[in-house]
Scaffold this motif. Structure first.
Motif, PDB file in Angstrom:
ATOM      1  N   THR A 242       0.807  -1.226   0.000  1.00 39.40           N
ATOM      2  CA  THR A 242       0.000   0.000   0.000  1.00 39.40           C
ATOM      3  C   THR A 242       0.838   1.274   0.000  1.00 39.40           C
ATOM      4  O   THR A 242       0.444   2.284   0.571  1.00 39.40           O
ATOM      5  CB  THR A 242      -1.023   0.039   1.168  1.00 39.40           C
TER       6      THR A 242
ATOM      7  N   HIS B 129      -1.233  -1.987  -9.242  1.00 38.52           N
ATOM      8  CA  HIS B 129      -1.347  -2.927  -8.124  1.00 38.52           C
ATOM      9  C   HIS B 129      -2.113  -4.162  -8.583  1.00 38.52           C
ATOM     10  O   HIS B 129      -2.878  -4.111  -9.546  1.00 38.52           O
ATOM     11  CB  HIS B 129      -2.016  -2.283  -6.908  1.00 38.52           C
TER      12      HIS B 129
ATOM     13  N   THR C 174      -4.375  -5.933  -6.797  1.00 38.77           N
ATOM     14  CA  THR C 174      -5.754  -5.986  -6.307  1.00 38.77           C
ATOM     15  C   THR C 174      -6.677  -5.330  -7.333  1.00 38.77           C
ATOM     16  O   THR C 174      -6.324  -4.289  -7.891  1.00 38.77           O
ATOM     17  CB  THR C 174      -5.860  -5.227  -4.964  1.00 38.77           C
TER      18      THR C 174
ATOM     19  N   LYS D  84      -9.184  -2.950  -9.050  1.00 36.96           N
ATOM     20  CA  LYS D  84      -9.392  -1.536  -8.757  1.00 36.96           C
ATOM     21  C   LYS D  84     -10.673  -1.294  -7.970  1.00 36.96           C
ATOM     22  O   LYS D  84     -10.689  -0.483  -7.048  1.00 36.96           O
ATOM     23  CB  LYS D  84      -9.401  -0.706 -10.047  1.00 36.96           C
TER      24      LYS D  84
ATOM     25  N   TYR E  85     -10.060  -1.723  -4.257  1.00 35.78           N
ATOM     26  CA  TYR E  85      -9.360  -0.568  -3.667  1.00 35.78           C
ATOM     27  C   TYR E  85     -10.294   0.636  -3.571  1.00 35.78           C
ATOM     28  O   TYR E  85     -10.255   1.375  -2.592  1.00 35.78           O
ATOM     29  CB  TYR E  85      -8.123  -0.227  -4.496  1.00 35.78           C
ATOM     30  N   ASP E  86     -11.144   0.840  -4.578  1.00 43.52           N
ATOM     31  CA  ASP E  86     -12.100   1.946  -4.529  1.00 43.52           C
ATOM     32  C   ASP E  86     -13.067   1.774  -3.356  1.00 43.52           C
ATOM     33  O   ASP E  86     -13.309   2.723  -2.603  1.00 43.52           O
ATOM     34  CB  ASP E  86     -12.903   2.030  -5.834  1.00 43.52           C
TER      35      ASP E  86
ATOM     36  N   MET F 217      -8.893   2.622  -0.333  1.00 44.24           N
ATOM     37  CA  MET F 217      -7.456   2.612  -0.578  1.00 44.24           C
ATOM     38  C   MET F 217      -7.064   3.540  -1.722  1.00 44.24           C
ATOM     39  O   MET F 217      -6.030   4.203  -1.668  1.00 44.24           O
ATOM     40  CB  MET F 217      -6.974   1.192  -0.874  1.00 44.24           C
ATOM     41  N   THR F 218      -7.877   3.609  -2.772  1.00 43.83           N
ATOM     42  CA  THR F 218      -7.572   4.499  -3.899  1.00 43.83           C
ATOM     43  C   THR F 218      -7.468   5.935  -3.420  1.00 43.83           C
ATOM     44  O   THR F 218      -6.494   6.630  -3.733  1.00 43.83           O
ATOM     45  CB  THR F 218      -8.648   4.366  -5.001  1.00 43.83           C
TER      46      THR F 218
ATOM     47  N   LEU G 225      -4.283   6.358  -1.282  1.00 48.72           N
ATOM     48  CA  LEU G 225      -3.059   6.407  -2.084  1.00 48.72           C
ATOM     49  C   LEU G 225      -2.911   7.757  -2.773  1.00 48.72           C
ATOM     50  O   LEU G 225      -1.804   8.308  -2.850  1.00 48.72           O
ATOM     51  CB  LEU G 225      -3.056   5.277  -3.115  1.00 48.72           C
TER      52      LEU G 225
ATOM     53  N   GLY H 289      -5.443  -1.237 -11.411  1.00 46.38           N
ATOM     54  CA  GLY H 289      -5.555  -2.424 -10.584  1.00 46.38           C
ATOM     55  C   GLY H 289      -5.706  -3.698 -11.390  1.00 46.38           C
ATOM     56  O   GLY H 289      -5.934  -3.678 -12.600  1.00 46.38           O
TER      57      GLY H 289
END
Length: 193
Positions: A87, A129, A131, A133, A136-137, A141-142, A145, A168
């Protein structure tokens, strides 16, 4: 424009390398001057040491840092291309930021607080990454970051963040998906600066 691309991936056959090639080709086709600093190829030493800090405080910044700061100073646009590992930035790129975006060069403190010393430049982050996308959204996490890199690095020193591509699912997609990402890279680097 003068573009600096700071590239941080150890594998020459990675999707990040395809991103780098696409970005350089697109920029040069548009007539831009491009300098690539491939941190792994350079063997960049990422650890900020006590000796580094003491030398900088004494006005004797180590030569490897001075060389990188010259590229940053000359650039009108800066792009970081890197994979997301744990991350965050790969250690070599985090170390580049630690050592090159140093106090007195990239920022300082004054009566009004932090002084941003790299104003007038634009920046783009392109990161990958494994994972998906949408995961992460969904977990935030998006956004995290983007906040830590766009705001925490670029904006902190005065570089105007004009885009962050977070790709992603790398390693799990078909050729059409990768091509669509490369098309987005080309469009971003040719329209955001």
């Amino acid at each position: 424009m003068k573009h600096l691309i700071v590239y941080a991936h150890p594998h020459t056959d990675s999707f990040n390398k395809a991103i780098l090639t696409t970005a350089v080709t697109a920029l040069e086709t548009e007539g831009h001057e491009v300098v690539v600093r491939d941190l792994y190829q350079l063997g960049f030493q990422p650890v900020l040491t006590e000796a580094d800090t003491a030398a900088m405080r004494a006005g004797q910044t180590p030569q490897d840092i001075v060389a990188e700061q010259k590229y940053v100073t000359e650039a009108e646009a800066i792009t970081f291309i890197y994979p997301i590992w744990w991350t965050g930035l790969p250690a070599i790129l985090k170390g580049y930021v630690d050592r090159v975006f140093a106090y007195g060069f990239a920022y300082a403190s004054g009566a009004a607080g932090i002084e941003k010393l790299l104003t007038g430049k634009k920046g783009v982050m392109i990161s990958t990454h494994g994972t998906p996308k949408d995961v992460y959204d969904q977990i935030g996490m998006t956004d995290a970051l983007q906040l830590t890199s766009d705001t925490g690095i670029f904006d902190f020193v005065g570089i105007e963040p004009v885009g962050h591509l977070l790709f992603g699912g790398i390693g799990y997609l078909d050729d059409a998906a990768y091509q669509a990402m490369l098309d987005e890279v080309k469009q971003t680097v040719t329209t955001r600066f």
